[in-house]
Design an enzyme around this catalytic site. Structure first.
Site, mmCIF file in Angstrom:
data_model
loop_
_atom_site.group_PDB
_atom_site.id
_atom_site.type_symbol
_atom_site.label_atom_id
_atom_site.label_comp_id
_atom_site.label_asym_id
_atom_site.label_seq_id
_atom_site.Cartn_x
_atom_site.Cartn_y
_atom_site.Cartn_z
ATOM 1 N N LYS A 232 0.812 -1.170 -0.034
ATOM 2 C CA LYS A 232 0.061 0.014 -0.059
ATOM 3 C C LYS A 232 1.132 1.252 0.099
ATOM 4 O O LYS A 232 0.535 1.966 -0.686
ATOM 5 C CB LYS A 232 -0.967 -0.127 1.154
ATOM 6 C CG LYS A 232 -1.935 1.283 1.460
ATOM 7 C CD LYS A 232 -2.692 1.620 0.441
ATOM 8 C CE LYS A 232 -3.406 2.913 0.519
ATOM 9 N NZ LYS A 232 -4.001 3.457 -0.765
ATOM 10 N N CYS A 286 -3.778 10.653 0.269
ATOM 11 C CA CYS A 286 -2.995 9.389 0.420
ATOM 12 C C CYS A 286 -1.587 9.576 -0.157
ATOM 13 O O CYS A 286 -0.643 9.317 0.421
ATOM 14 C CB CYS A 286 -3.425 8.746 -0.786
ATOM 15 S SG CYS A 286 -5.008 8.114 -0.719
HETATM 16 N N1 SAJ Z 1 -1.371 14.594 -9.737
HETATM 17 C C1 SAJ Z 1 -0.597 15.273 -10.391
HETATM 18 N N2 SAJ Z 1 -0.054 14.608 -11.693
HETATM 19 C C2 SAJ Z 1 -0.456 13.343 -12.026
HETATM 20 C C3 SAJ Z 1 -1.574 12.753 -10.995
HETATM 21 C C4 SAJ Z 1 -1.844 13.500 -10.001
HETATM 22 O O1 SAJ Z 1 -0.146 16.274 -10.264
HETATM 23 O O2 SAJ Z 1 0.020 12.740 -12.897
HETATM 24 C C5 SAJ Z 1 -1.914 15.369 -8.663
HETATM 25 C C6 SAJ Z 1 -3.355 15.571 -8.389
HETATM 26 O O3 SAJ Z 1 -3.774 16.766 -8.971
HETATM 27 C C7 SAJ Z 1 -3.587 15.529 -6.911
HETATM 28 C C8 SAJ Z 1 -2.769 14.717 -6.431
HETATM 29 O O4 SAJ Z 1 -1.409 14.412 -7.431
HETATM 30 O O5 SAJ Z 1 -3.370 16.607 -6.224
HETATM 31 C C9 SAJ Z 1 -3.137 13.245 -6.403
HETATM 32 O O6 SAJ Z 1 -3.767 12.705 -7.228
HETATM 33 P P1 SAJ Z 1 -4.241 11.146 -7.468
HETATM 34 O O7 SAJ Z 1 -4.900 11.049 -8.945
HETATM 35 O O8 SAJ Z 1 -3.091 10.438 -7.205
HETATM 36 O O9 SAJ Z 1 -5.625 10.992 -6.704
HETATM 37 P P2 SAJ Z 1 -5.608 10.465 -5.091
HETATM 38 O O10 SAJ Z 1 -4.890 11.008 -4.136
HETATM 39 O O11 SAJ Z 1 -7.213 10.144 -4.895
HETATM 40 O O12 SAJ Z 1 -4.971 9.110 -5.207
HETATM 41 C C10 SAJ Z 1 -5.687 7.751 -4.982
HETATM 42 C C11 SAJ Z 1 -4.684 6.950 -4.861
HETATM 43 N N3 SAJ Z 1 -5.432 5.784 -4.423
HETATM 44 C C12 SAJ Z 1 -5.514 5.080 -3.167
HETATM 45 O O13 SAJ Z 1 -4.448 5.589 -2.317
HETATM 46 C C13 SAJ Z 1 -6.366 4.089 -2.578
HETATM 47 C C14 SAJ Z 1 -3.693 6.447 -5.843
HETATM 48 O O14 SAJ Z 1 -2.976 5.242 -5.412
HETATM 49 C C15 SAJ Z 1 -4.321 6.153 -7.104
HETATM 50 O O15 SAJ Z 1 -3.723 6.039 -8.076
HETATM 51 C C16 SAJ Z 1 -5.335 7.208 -7.750
HETATM 52 O O16 SAJ Z 1 -6.523 7.406 -6.441
HETATM 53 C C17 SAJ Z 1 -6.093 6.890 -8.769
HETATM 54 O O17 SAJ Z 1 -5.791 7.289 -9.632
HETATM 55 O O18 SAJ Z 1 -7.307 5.885 -8.532
#
Ligand code: SAJ
Length: 459
Positions: A232, A286
């Site tokens: 995780k 996360c």
């Molecule tokens: N972000 C970027 N660039 C990217 C992707 C995300 O700047 O390429 C930023 C987003 O704007 C945000 C942050 O990172 O501020 C997190 O974005 P995220 O897409 O990772 O969303 P989260 O935080 O909801 O991530 C969750 C996580 N899932 C769990 O912890 C269970 C992550 O592991 C998953 O990959 C993501 O959801 C998903 O895409 O499902």
């Protein structure tokens, strides 16, 4: 009750389940187990949240397809009830539950003395002590919260044993099944994404997997607890490093006259490349936290592992909101204006597009930075009540606008109206939400993260 007897009750949907913590993780999982026929008792210390749930109303704002309807269905069917009281009596008392899921927050906090980010387990400790006071022999306790590798052995098991007087593995059974939900897709992710199911013994892992089989239509991988804890935290540290790499390439492009939004898709044409999206920062519950849980375990180990990449990635991503402030300063300077006393319109406060979740919001860091530079800020976000309003009206008197979140509502904006409302047509784009060429042609001063001055590309 033996593990075999518990397994039989699980197979017949007769095992009573308690879910401790009814937030983004606990509420959907409570609803899902109730949906398939289990009787579920939800426990949360937030009385307002408990009351809303018992009325069949979801306390989670933002778009969560299916959750509101499902919650109404299972509460009306009497299969899900919530309380704030661990000691609540009756046939659905906590002590009557054979399975306890723990879904409480596990944040980290920077420790000035050690200079490291340390897990804050007060909520977890409190939940474990309350459970320890009521659990009976034969109970399966599953920690779903994300925890630093080693926490099951070093904290969960000893606290439950001490407070219950029971023996782990003999009287009660311990498992760790981390979640993979995401705001906006809570139910969908829960049902369709695989999960590792850690158990203190293979038999316990198998029993916990049999429980999740009722709601998860994807791989359930039985492992030991340390593997589940590592998977995780590693999967989220991995994503954080990927994003940090993209952000560092964005900074390189700005410095060398490039455009990361042109470079990235071409890099990804190379086999096995998956360069992530650069942006205005990394927020959420996360990604900013889990790498520090992993790093904490590495540093606390008997023979510590010294990390370079994972902490560095956190520093790169944490610096992006500050870089957005730099871009604002640079854009204002193009018009020979300083940042002091300027009013900046901050577009987006949630951490993710079309979400109301503002946990670890990068915009909060940007606002703090702008204030330290002597600027004022006006914050808008269509999903967060405190920042809702008419964006064009809020833009009046502002000297620049900065896009921090790629909310759909911003992509359909009347840019001419926004330009006329601002006292200076200056736009900083942290998520490549806009077509820089078109905006420049319309008279905007436009800068996007990852684009050298004068460069622009279409989203
Ligand atoms: N972000 C970027 N660039 C990217 C992707 C995300 O700047 O390429 C930023 C987003 O704007 C945000 C942050 O990172 O501020 C997190 O974005 P995220 O897409 O990772 O969303 P989260 O935080 O909801 O991530 C969750 C996580 N899932 C769990 O912890 C269970 C992550 O592991 C998953 O990959 C993501 O959801 C998903 O895409 O499902």
């Amino acid at each position: 009750m033996s593990l075999l007897e518990l397994r039989e009750k699980i197979d017949k949907l007769e095992a009573r389940i308690a879910v401790i913590g009814l937030g983004f993780v606990g509420l959907p999982v409570a609803c899902e187990f109730a949906r398939v026929g289990f009787t579920v008792l939800g426990i949360d210390r937030n009385i307002e949240r408990v009351n809303l749930i018992n009325q069949g109303r979801s306390p989670i704002e933002g778009k969560e397809p299916g959750l509101g309807e499902l919650l109404k269905e299972v509460t009306e069917a009497g299969r899900l009830r919530a309380t704030w009281d661990y000691q609540a009596g009756g046939e659905q008392a906590l002590s009557q539950c054979e399975i306890m899921l723990v879904d409480v927050e596990t944040p980290v906090e920077f420790n000035e003395t050690s200079g490291t980010n340390v897990p804050q387990y007060s909520a977890l400790n409190s939940a474990l002590r309350s459970l320890g006071a009521v659990i009976r022999p034969g109970t399966l306790v599953i920690i779903e919260s994300t925890i630093a590798p080693g926490t099951m052995k070093q904290l969960v098991e000893p606290v439950l044993s001490e407070t219950s007087g029971l023996v782990s593995g003999q009287d009660f059974y311990l498992a760790n099944c981390p979640e993979r939900v995401m705001p906006g897709k809570l139910l969908a992710n829960l049902r369709t994404i695989s999960r590792v199911v850690g158990g203190m013994t293979p038999e316990i892992a198998g029993t916990a997997a049999a429980l999740y089989r009722h709601i998860v239509k994807a791989d359930l991988d039985p492992v030991d607890c340390i593997t589940a804890e590592l998977v995780k935290t590693v999967e989220n540290a991995y994503r954080d490093v990927q994003i940090a790499f993209a952000n560092e390439v964005a900074l390189i492009c700005e410095a060398t006259g490039g455009d990361v939004w042109k470079v990235r898709p071409l890099v990804n044409k190379s086999p096995f490349r998956q360069m992530h999206l650069p942006g205005a920062g990394v927020g959420g519950h996360c990604i900013p936290k889990d790498p520090w849980l992993l790093a904490y375990s590495a540093s606390e180990a008997a023979t510590p592992a010294t990390l370079q990449v994972i902490p560095a990635a956190r520093r790169v991503n944490d610096a992006m909101p500050l870089h957005m402030a730099d871009l604002i300063v640079q854009a204002l300077a193009e018009g020979k204006n300083g940042i002091e006393k300027r009013r900046i319109l901050v577009m987006g406060y949630a951490y993710l597009e079309d979400s109301d979740d503002a946990r670890n919001s990068p915009s909060a860091n940007l606002v703090e930075r702008l204030h330290s530079l002597g600027a004022e800020t006006v914050v808008h976000d269509p999903f967060i009540p405190a920042y809702q309003g008419n964006l064009i009206e809020m833009a009046h008197g502002c000297d620049a606008a900065v896009v921090m979140v790629r909310h759909q509502a911003y992509l359909q904006l009347d840019m001419e109206a926004l330009k006329n409302a601002l006292s200076r047509p200056v736009l900083i784009d942290g998520r490549l939400a806009f077509n820089g060429l078109a905006l420049r042609a319309a008279g905007w001063t436009y800068r996007a993260v990852g684009q050298a001055p004068g460069k622009a590309s279409t989203p």
